[in-house]
Design an enzyme around this catalytic site. Sequence first.
Site, mmCIF file in Angstrom:
data_model
loop_
_atom_site.group_PDB
_atom_site.id
_atom_site.type_symbol
_atom_site.label_atom_id
_atom_site.label_comp_id
_atom_site.label_asym_id
_atom_site.label_seq_id
_atom_site.Cartn_x
_atom_site.Cartn_y
_atom_site.Cartn_z
ATOM 1 N N TYR A 56 31.898 33.152 -13.768
ATOM 2 C CA TYR A 56 31.822 32.733 -12.359
ATOM 3 C C TYR A 56 33.201 32.579 -11.729
ATOM 4 O O TYR A 56 33.336 31.952 -10.677
ATOM 5 C CB TYR A 56 31.069 31.397 -12.217
ATOM 6 C CG TYR A 56 29.642 31.390 -12.673
ATOM 7 C CD1 TYR A 56 28.994 32.542 -13.094
ATOM 8 C CD2 TYR A 56 28.920 30.201 -12.691
ATOM 9 C CE1 TYR A 56 27.681 32.508 -13.531
ATOM 10 C CE2 TYR A 56 27.600 30.160 -13.107
ATOM 11 C CZ TYR A 56 26.999 31.316 -13.534
ATOM 12 O OH TYR A 56 25.694 31.273 -13.959
ATOM 13 N N ALA A 267 24.427 26.187 -4.062
ATOM 14 C CA ALA A 267 24.537 25.676 -2.693
ATOM 15 C C ALA A 267 25.798 26.199 -2.038
ATOM 16 O O ALA A 267 26.804 26.436 -2.703
ATOM 17 C CB ALA A 267 24.547 24.148 -2.710
#
Length: 306
Positions: A56, A267
Amino acid sequence: MRYRQLIRDGTQVSVIGLGTWPLGGHMGEMEVETAISITRAAIDAGINLIDTAQAYHPSEARLGRALRDGYRERCFLASKVIGDYSAAGVQNALEDSLRNLNVDYVDLYQVHHPDPAYPFDQTMEALERLQEQGKTRYFGASNFGVEHMEAAFSGARFHTNQPRYNMLDRRVEAEVLPFCERHGIGVLAHSPLAKGLLTGRYRVGHKFPDDDERARLSRFQGESLAHYVDVADRLKELAADKGISLVQMAIGWLLRLPVVSCVLVGAKSPEQVREHLVAADVTFSSDELARIETILENTPGAMYDS
Ligand SMILES: NC(=O)c1ccc[n+]([C@@H]2O[C@H](COP(=O)([O-])OP(=O)(O)OC[C@H]3O[C@@H](n4cnc5c(N)ncnc54)[C@H](OP(=O)(O)O)[C@@H]3O)[C@@H](O)[C@H]2O)c1
């Protein structure tokens, strides 16, 4: 926030976890300051499970900044290794992650994907050695099927699995979840909003910016998108009848199964995190569950192109 047992020793985590793939800018641009406020808003709200990964990048380094000022001590920090699952590979990857995150240990270290090029038992033995060294408290798998978990068990008794599970992709219900339940493997469900399809926000013809992975996913294009928009619209009506949003229903519905310890939600803003919180307390009547089944009945299980 509610908490459930994740590890057989009784370790509990929040039923909603923060997934940090979007924090690295992979679902559209993300300022570092926004990444920090999202993480801190989550922890301040009682979310203690924060999930990241070597893959990531640069999410780990951003998290490292967010977790200063006492936030690290308030969370159960999970990361993953990808690519080289040899003993040296997982050791080097974990040491890189610890440096990026600026921490001495993670709470959970996971193998990102099953890769038969590396014997599962040997990879798990290597992870167990990292646990013995104190670099991770627990170790686990991600996206492992039953046969992968069985093979991994012959190396070491790993603690968790992180499968994709959402209303539009229920393939794990048949075998993976029952296996985890039988063997006391903690389950962290990833991609609960199907990367935004289960928000009801995206309409047919929506164009994502090039830096958003969804610009390249076929499920967000053409007929495929039209189908999911239709399903999402029908689910949204049911959520409205319950007085909640589709996002809250999609997360809460995964938690109807006790085997799911934590739902990892991504989010893009602190406001989105706050919307997720309500999902921890959502319950369903048998009539509502039956209505959801009827809507989902015609949704193909294998929708994913990544
Ligand atoms: N192990 C694995 O192989 C694997 C794979 C995928 C994900 N994961 C983990 O699971 C986590 C969650 O998956 P994900 O982040 O890919 O996708 P997701 O949770 O299904 O969807 C997240 C996206 O939905 C939108 N969203 C979130 N909350 C919303 C709200 N309240 N209202 C409206 N839109 C909202 C946001 O994007 P927009 O606002 O831009 O629409 C957000 O980036 C990841 O971050 C990662 O930690 C693991």
